[in-house]
Write an enzyme that holds these catalytic residues in place. Sequence first.
Site, PDB file in Angstrom:
ATOM      1  N   GLY A   1       0.781  -1.107  -0.053  1.00  0.00           N
ATOM      2  CA  GLY A   1      -0.153  -0.051   0.112  1.00  0.00           C
ATOM      3  C   GLY A   1       0.712   1.183   0.120  1.00  0.00           C
TER       4      GLY A   1
ATOM      5  CD  GLU B   1      -1.734  -7.206   8.077  1.00  0.00           C
ATOM      6  OE1 GLU B   1      -0.832  -7.758   8.812  1.00  0.00           O
ATOM      7  OE2 GLU B   1      -1.608  -6.023   7.925  1.00  0.00           O
TER       8      GLU B   1
END
Lengths: 694, 694
Positions: free
Chosen positions: B188, B444
């Site tokens: 990101g 994650e």
Amino acid sequence: MPDFTDNLTPRYDGAATLQAERNGSAIDAEELAKHLLSRDGFLERQAKVLKVLSKEKLFSKEQQMNLSRPERYHLGLARAKAIQRIVRREGWDHEDYKICEYLNDEMSPYHLHMTMFVTTIREQASESQKQYWLPKILNWDIIGCYAQSELGHGSNVRGIETVAKWDPVKKEFELHSPHLTASKWWNGALGRTATHAIVVAQLLLPKDGVSPTVYESHGPQTFICQIREHGTHQPLKGIAVGDIGPKYGYASMDNGYMLFDHYRVPKSAMLSRYAEVSDETGALMRRGHPAVVYGSLTFVRGQIIMHARLVLARAVTVAVRYCAVRRQFHDRDSQNPADDEMKVLDYPTVQVRILPLLATAFALHYTGEYMYNLYHKSRESIEKGDFGPLAELHSASSGLKSLCTMLAADGIETCRRAMGGHGFGGGSGLVQLNADYLSKPTVEGDNWMITQQTAAHLIKKMTHAVENPGAEPQDPTDELFHFYLKNRPHRIPQNVVNRDGSSINDQALVDVFQWRAADLSYRAYQARILEKKPWTKLMIKLHALSRAYSEQILVTTFYNALTSPSASTLSPPTPETLRTCFRLYALHTLDASASQFTLSNAVSPTTLPRLPDALLALLSALRPHAVKLVDAWAVPDWLLDSALGRYDGRVYEALFDMAHRRNPLNRTTFNPDWRSEEIVLGSADGGKHLLAKL
Amino acid sequence: MPDFTDNLTPRYDGAATLQAERNGSAIDAEELAKHLLSRDGFLERQAKVLKVLSKEKLFSKEQQMNLSRPERYHLGLARAKAIQRIVRREGWDHEDYKICEYLNDEMSPYHLHMTMFVTTIREQASESQKQYWLPKILNWDIIGCYAQSELGHGSNVRGIETVAKWDPVKKEFELHSPHLTASKWWNGALGRTATHAIVVAQLLLPKDGVSPTVYESHGPQTFICQIREHGTHQPLKGIAVGDIGPKYGYASMDNGYMLFDHYRVPKSAMLSRYAEVSDETGALMRRGHPAVVYGSLTFVRGQIIMHARLVLARAVTVAVRYCAVRRQFHDRDSQNPADDEMKVLDYPTVQVRILPLLATAFALHYTGEYMYNLYHKSRESIEKGDFGPLAELHSASSGLKSLCTMLAADGIETCRRAMGGHGFGGGSGLVQLNADYLSKPTVEGDNWMITQQTAAHLIKKMTHAVENPGAEPQDPTDELFHFYLKNRPHRIPQNVVNRDGSSINDQALVDVFQWRAADLSYRAYQARILEKKPWTKLMIKLHALSRAYSEQILVTTFYNALTSPSASTLSPPTPETLRTCFRLYALHTLDASASQFTLSNAVSPTTLPRLPDALLALLSALRPHAVKLVDAWAVPDWLLDSALGRYDGRVYEALFDMAHRRNPLNRTTFNPDWRSEEIVLGSADGGKHLLAKL
């Protein structure tokens, strides 16, 4: 612009990997493709249309995800119009046209014109109405839509609020929207495209005949009317109409809203094959059997099953190919650190998500075929005036629509998650497929609502079977119910998997799905008919009944198809691999509702602990054939539009190409400093280009 | 422009309907909101920030769905920058800033800067590195990102391909991408925004010390480096970097790719709190305990649970309010045709989908609180050098991350479908929430991968418990396993529902979830440790084990919270309603895996046929409080951005307003005639405006 990335290659060669997968299975994918997709010359038509469309820049899917929703409608309309011109230029027929829509892979603003619009005219218009409208429709001089559902009413068609009031003096109808919730809503092509609409409205007729003081409703009737002016394409006076705005999917389609303000249409607007208002008495004269309307609804639902199979096959194609190329982690028990990382498809945790869906695509296929044949067989009876098979067909199609669209919609997302991080990227090719397909569980009869119809039918049939033990069975459901009632007292639950989990009794598998469906039907009959329980309180159980009944159809038709002559002509190892698919679908489904099978005495509880190992063995057996089996669905790369699912396995090259060479965002340099209001570096516009759009 | 639609109102008054719902329940929603959301002054901060942001045009969500993906990044950056200026102008702290991101409700291009970027510097940089970098970061003079995952490697961090080769002569590292799959990917803010990056790369050191002929890898290490030139914001030489393109969600975020071509960085680039290369020997000197890194990973996962609860609460808020306003069909058993149509929320088939999710939001809440407290308690031990609790915490957080994100992601879609047709529309407010949240099951730590870590930990603990029957339990899992081993020989399966389905034993409910988790742990221990089965073959069972263990945590912590002092201060009927939520969550979860509970001797098979009626009774008990319970989650209308979920119930007015007055597509008139290439009527451009974008 060439740069240092041009010479880089992926660490593992995806093309060689997929080639090795294909070499590792003796399945003849082309032969299987013909077995699956020969109806109406599907494969040949697909090849023909693909060749033409893929050459036209307008149909390039490359930048679709970078367009705004309004632009997607512009594009959708441009493509719809171009297809009309291409079809004429190439001299293609209606089947070819449908392949155009399939490969173009977006809801066309013209879609309703040749489906619900023309079908309604064909089925519900009088001969003179047909003579007037059909030439205009088939020549595409007008563009039509079908305006039934409203802001306040979707599933409950009888509750729609738009009224059509008969004026016995002027011999006209007045279409009117008494409330905001009477607004037509969701109707495809109504928003911006259509010139004409089929409007479903409550017919209001004067109670005392010609001189009205009190009106009474005669239920929903269909009307055809012009809604926009020729030339200016502006709404006619008394009509408010437009597009309802962005949705989950269907970006290219202008789903619309429409309200009427005392809008007058001539008497000829009411489609009058089955019902007409008398000029003299102002009364409704009905003729013919309204049940035929359910026929076309059933046909639409049958098509939904056939479509679901292709949608699911497409998602599974992407997932299988990518997971065969993708490597991640070494085997935890590997002794050799030089071993390659494992192919993700070799993880049972990936197999257990994807391979049952691959099996499900085949299950959907054979049930789709079964329903197609049943529909055409029933059609003959109906033509002869025998409406008997219609209720059974309608019931089966309702339950199957609910089950099959749920399986496909959930299946797309399961495939996506099985692909890990890259599944979330645009390169998956599933973003639009998912967004569009998510409409299916709620349209054409909400998936939780229409199962009530299936359950009601089954309760009726069970009641009949209980009360008439000697009656001749009319269809397989009757046969099943009679068998159940006869054997209920001395039922012995089945062991579908043998003790060591290595062999599965296919006949017993079919039996336990049928038994459970019959048992749930009987319990529903008990609760509703004998104990007179409120319908509402039974709803959850009735939904479960419909699902069990539909799963039984899938398992039964799959089994019958595999033991039929047409399947046995396939060369080995295709027949035994399809048998593995059958077992996997059935056992996986059984496992998901295991306690239902034991509680209904279908399956012996001793089977349950054997299921995990039996499933694991089936996954292993199917694994080597997975790539060939998805190849057999013959989804062209152009339609897949997926870096991950490419036929050639060059996954990473394609992902990188999309990002590095084809992403318009990378052509702009931004100013990331928060102190400056400037967004695009050097533009100094302070974000005004954005504020204007907000 | 005023028109005849201005005076229309919906047939049923939504505002009055929701008011009646609220009057019908004595729950104090405000009190419950404080009970749920008081930590860190959440409610006050939300009110404060909402007041400011909702006034700024830039933050209006109204047209978001009509923007293209590139425009969404432009907007995302503009908003990120504006938030920086607002935070400073208003003198807000970091908690307020986080509320800004929450209410702005899109992945900000600045998001990584104050999360992974600064956290990595704080945790892994040496003191002198911190002194150099932290002021620049906290002043936002540079914008950072975190570049770990690559095109070829996500979950398997040890497999990443980017290398950092030590040059013992120049005392520099050379960052290099040997393959295309070494490209950083998904990171990101890397795509267009970041000026600097944390780069995770395989550290290569000369095998024979200072004069290199052969290099060997020392595993992944973290480096900080500048990637774009100050001022021009162009990539530095030797770096190829950009945005990866459109995705399912995260339209406002520039997830990026990056490749290095022999890119040199100074020695100081390697973050050296725990490891440093010796100038003299060229060897890696490690110091400190690398396990602390797992601490922050655990913290991130804990936040994911707290976030999941708010996401799910938001979807349920929309579904409950809309389904309370929506009416469809009359009761099938109604004798009075003048009865209103039923509220959709009164259908058990709707309740059974939405209300267990409402209960789940509370379950997630209490487990989130539990994990939060556990993390802070463990933190103290870790500071003292006791890393004992870390493994347990890491294991629990892995299993819970997997379960909770799945529940929330699936829950959004379940809510959407429960809303029928309108759920598919943009007015649901769930389109972007869904698209964004679908990332969570795979990021994650992929949800199916990290459960293997939980299972491995449980096997280890069970092995220890079996081999050390007299050992002192260190945590609740130890206690459970000792209890299980002691009672296994004489276990009596529990009946959690009494004979007539009217009463539920809460203690027994907790017991059966714990027993099943312990039993699956024991079976996994048997298979892996005693029978030495291959890990791969066990994977599916290990995933199921992690899920069972995590469900046990949810049920246990929910029960403990309800019997704790803080819950008992709530005024009636809130405590008993929360108790109903607990039972509903537990029983619904039990029902979904019923055979697992019976096979593990947790639950008596006689319980199973009682479940449907017990569940139906719980749904009925919760139904009158549903609207008040969602109010308690205090999701502001501005964040909901949903016509269907509005607090005031004016659903249809809002839907119509979106379509009729705020849809930019309705400002354009089109040419629907296929004979003409013109798209916009009167423009005669033949679709050239589209072709230029394709």
